[in-house]
Design a protein around this motif. Structure first.
Motif, mmCIF file in Angstrom:
data_model
loop_
_atom_site.group_PDB
_atom_site.id
_atom_site.type_symbol
_atom_site.label_atom_id
_atom_site.label_comp_id
_atom_site.label_asym_id
_atom_site.label_seq_id
_atom_site.Cartn_x
_atom_site.Cartn_y
_atom_site.Cartn_z
ATOM 1 N N ILE A 15 0.769 8.384 -21.593
ATOM 2 C CA ILE A 15 1.369 9.476 -22.635
ATOM 3 C C ILE A 15 2.158 9.750 -21.827
ATOM 4 N N GLY A 16 3.048 9.961 -20.372
ATOM 5 C CA GLY A 16 4.040 10.209 -19.468
ATOM 6 C C GLY A 16 5.046 9.151 -20.111
ATOM 7 N N SER A 17 4.765 8.277 -20.246
ATOM 8 C CA SER A 17 5.730 6.593 -21.151
ATOM 9 C C SER A 17 6.377 7.912 -22.558
ATOM 10 N N GLU A 18 5.597 8.448 -23.080
ATOM 11 C CA GLU A 18 5.533 8.329 -24.666
ATOM 12 C C GLU A 18 6.518 9.594 -24.650
ATOM 13 N N GLU A 19 6.647 10.588 -24.154
ATOM 14 C CA GLU A 19 7.528 11.645 -23.408
ATOM 15 C C GLU A 19 8.592 11.213 -22.666
ATOM 16 N N GLY A 20 8.510 10.150 -21.986
ATOM 17 C CA GLY A 20 9.997 9.684 -21.770
ATOM 18 C C GLY A 20 9.872 10.680 -20.265
ATOM 19 N N ALA A 21 8.925 10.546 -19.289
ATOM 20 C CA ALA A 21 9.091 11.510 -18.373
ATOM 21 C C ALA A 21 8.442 10.587 -16.584
ATOM 22 N N PHE A 22 8.307 9.425 -17.460
ATOM 23 C CA PHE A 22 7.209 8.149 -16.363
ATOM 24 C C PHE A 22 6.602 7.245 -17.453
ATOM 25 N N ASP A 23 6.926 5.675 -16.014
ATOM 26 C CA ASP A 23 5.091 4.921 -17.022
ATOM 27 C C ASP A 23 4.711 4.318 -15.724
ATOM 28 N N ILE A 24 3.831 4.216 -16.309
ATOM 29 C CA ILE A 24 3.369 3.194 -14.810
ATOM 30 C C ILE A 24 3.701 2.043 -14.392
ATOM 31 N N ALA A 25 4.733 1.200 -14.434
ATOM 32 C CA ALA A 25 5.729 1.398 -13.349
ATOM 33 C C ALA A 25 6.077 1.841 -11.887
ATOM 34 N N ASP A 26 6.847 2.953 -12.910
ATOM 35 C CA ASP A 26 7.212 4.225 -11.545
ATOM 36 C C ASP A 26 6.327 4.771 -11.254
ATOM 37 N N VAL A 27 4.572 5.636 -11.697
ATOM 38 C CA VAL A 27 3.720 5.227 -10.854
ATOM 39 C C VAL A 27 3.564 4.177 -9.543
ATOM 40 N N CYS A 28 3.603 2.551 -10.067
ATOM 41 C CA CYS A 28 3.511 1.766 -8.576
ATOM 42 C C CYS A 28 4.163 1.282 -7.902
ATOM 43 N N ASN A 29 5.304 2.016 -8.436
ATOM 44 C CA ASN A 29 6.829 1.922 -7.418
ATOM 45 C C ASN A 29 7.106 2.611 -7.015
ATOM 46 N N GLN A 30 6.905 4.340 -7.140
ATOM 47 C CA GLN A 30 6.815 5.424 -6.145
ATOM 48 C C GLN A 30 5.644 4.932 -5.347
ATOM 49 N N LEU A 31 4.965 4.812 -5.704
ATOM 50 C CA LEU A 31 3.066 4.553 -4.701
ATOM 51 C C LEU A 31 3.586 3.938 -3.553
ATOM 52 N N CYS A 32 3.697 2.722 -3.463
ATOM 53 C CA CYS A 32 4.945 1.552 -3.028
ATOM 54 C C CYS A 32 5.391 1.674 -2.186
ATOM 55 N N ASP A 33 6.952 2.900 -2.621
ATOM 56 C CA ASP A 33 8.506 3.130 -1.992
ATOM 57 C C ASP A 33 7.240 4.525 -0.872
ATOM 58 N N LYS A 34 6.461 5.185 -1.277
ATOM 59 C CA LYS A 34 5.422 6.225 -0.264
ATOM 60 C C LYS A 34 4.764 4.824 0.992
ATOM 61 N N LEU A 35 4.000 3.968 0.460
ATOM 62 C CA LEU A 35 3.216 3.537 1.594
ATOM 63 C C LEU A 35 4.230 3.150 2.423
ATOM 64 N N ILE A 36 5.354 2.496 1.945
ATOM 65 C CA ILE A 36 6.280 1.726 2.589
ATOM 66 C C ILE A 36 6.812 2.574 3.840
ATOM 67 N N PHE A 37 7.143 3.520 3.770
ATOM 68 C CA PHE A 37 7.544 4.441 3.982
ATOM 69 C C PHE A 37 7.255 5.730 5.243
ATOM 70 N N ARG A 38 5.909 5.691 4.620
ATOM 71 C CA ARG A 38 4.576 6.304 5.391
ATOM 72 C C ARG A 38 4.083 4.465 6.583
ATOM 73 N N HIS A 39 4.594 3.272 6.891
ATOM 74 C CA HIS A 39 4.056 2.432 7.530
ATOM 75 C C HIS A 39 4.816 1.850 8.098
ATOM 76 N N PRO A 40 5.578 2.862 8.884
ATOM 77 C CA PRO A 40 6.668 2.143 9.588
ATOM 78 C C PRO A 40 6.601 1.268 10.662
ATOM 79 N N HIS A 41 4.715 0.644 10.984
ATOM 80 C CA HIS A 41 4.809 0.431 11.926
ATOM 81 C C HIS A 41 4.403 -0.858 11.421
ATOM 82 N N VAL A 42 4.324 -1.089 9.906
ATOM 83 C CA VAL A 42 3.982 -2.492 9.160
ATOM 84 C C VAL A 42 5.719 -2.497 8.803
ATOM 85 N N TYR A 43 5.871 -1.736 7.905
ATOM 86 C CA TYR A 43 7.841 -2.179 7.480
ATOM 87 C C TYR A 43 8.601 -1.069 8.261
ATOM 88 N N PRO A 44 8.998 -1.631 9.330
ATOM 89 C CA PRO A 44 9.747 -0.929 9.611
ATOM 90 C C PRO A 44 11.420 -0.712 9.072
#
Length: 265
Positions: free
Chosen positions: A76-105
């Protein structure tokens, strides 16, 4: 278990099926964020029930139902031009990496020296406040619509993340006793409004005790709900087989059958 390639192919297949359903199925085409929301909540509770029972078959099934909703919202988000599943996955990955500096310095920095789960949790809460789109206050990220018991646990856990906690967990019992005493006083005073608030304080302090002793209070209460239901069902079935209604029994008779149910567990 499947290979990474097979997992990616399976996810791609799900996206293809979602595209087709959204295009060709009248029901799927009609759905909106609002129409799906209540179903999402229901599916989440069904997953929680399967998790509580460690029912692998149903855990797998219910995970699929929850995943469908995630993909549906992204569609639905992609149909409205707001976001798509890639944005969901990439935003989640970016957040996980940022919040795990002991794994991804961060580039040019050494890994954070964290070796315990508790240390990771504390770091997680601290990093959340540093994000550009993060929560403005420690408690602002807790959804208002959360059930009260779960919300209380999350409030306490987040406060702990920035160091607001008992020095020794055994200290919580003095607080529990204090809250019970205050509740009893308001009951004696026959002040229902104050008694209600004091009872809330008792529950809050008991949830705090559960957290300190690494017990999930929501799971604990649900186990008790199920136990009570099983025993009460036995009580009801036992009497109905004899052609007796529960209301015809004395409390002593009901307690006797209740004890039978306990011994049968």
């Amino acid at each position: 278990m499947h290979s990474k390639k097979e997992k990616l192919e399976a996810f791609g297949r799900l996206l293809d099926v979602m595209d087709t359903l959204r295009d060709k199925c009248p029901w799927d085409r009609k759905q909106t964020y609002e129409s799906l929301r209540s179903n999402t909540i229901e599916e989440t509770y069904e997953l929680c029930d399967a998790l509580l029972h460690r029912d692998d078959k149903n855990i797998c099934k219910e995970l699929g139902d929850v995943l469908l909703h995630i993909v549906f919202y992204a569609k639905i988000g992609s149909e409205e031009g707001a976001f798509d599943i890639a944005d969901v996955c990439n935003q989640l990955c970016d957040k996980l990496i940022f919040r795990h500096p002991h794994v991804y310095p961060p580039q040019g920095e050494d890994k954070a020296d964290i070796s315990t789960a508790e240390g990771v949790t504390e770091q997680w809460e601290q990093l959340k406040t540093m994000e550009k789109d993060g929560n403005k206050t420690v408690l602002s990220g807790i959804p208002k619509a959360l059930p009260s018991l779960i919300k209380a646990y999350r409030i306490q856990d987040k406060a702990r993340g920035i160091g607001f906690d008992w020095e020794k967990r055994s200290q919580v019992w003095d607080k529990v006793k204090e809250e019970i005493h205050e509740f009893e006083s308001e009951i004696e005073n026959k002040d229902k409004e104050k008694a209600t608030r004091e009872f809330g304080d008792i529950l809050f302090s008991l949830i705090n005790a559960a957290r300190l002793y690494h017990i999930n209070p929501d799971n604990a209460l649900e186990y008790t709900n199920q136990k009570f239901t099983q025993r009460f069902n036995y009580l009801e079935e036992h009497t109905l087989k004899k052609g007796i209604q529960l209301k015809e029994l004395t409390l002593s008779q009901m307690n006797s059958i209740w004890e039978e149910a306990k011994h049968r567990e």
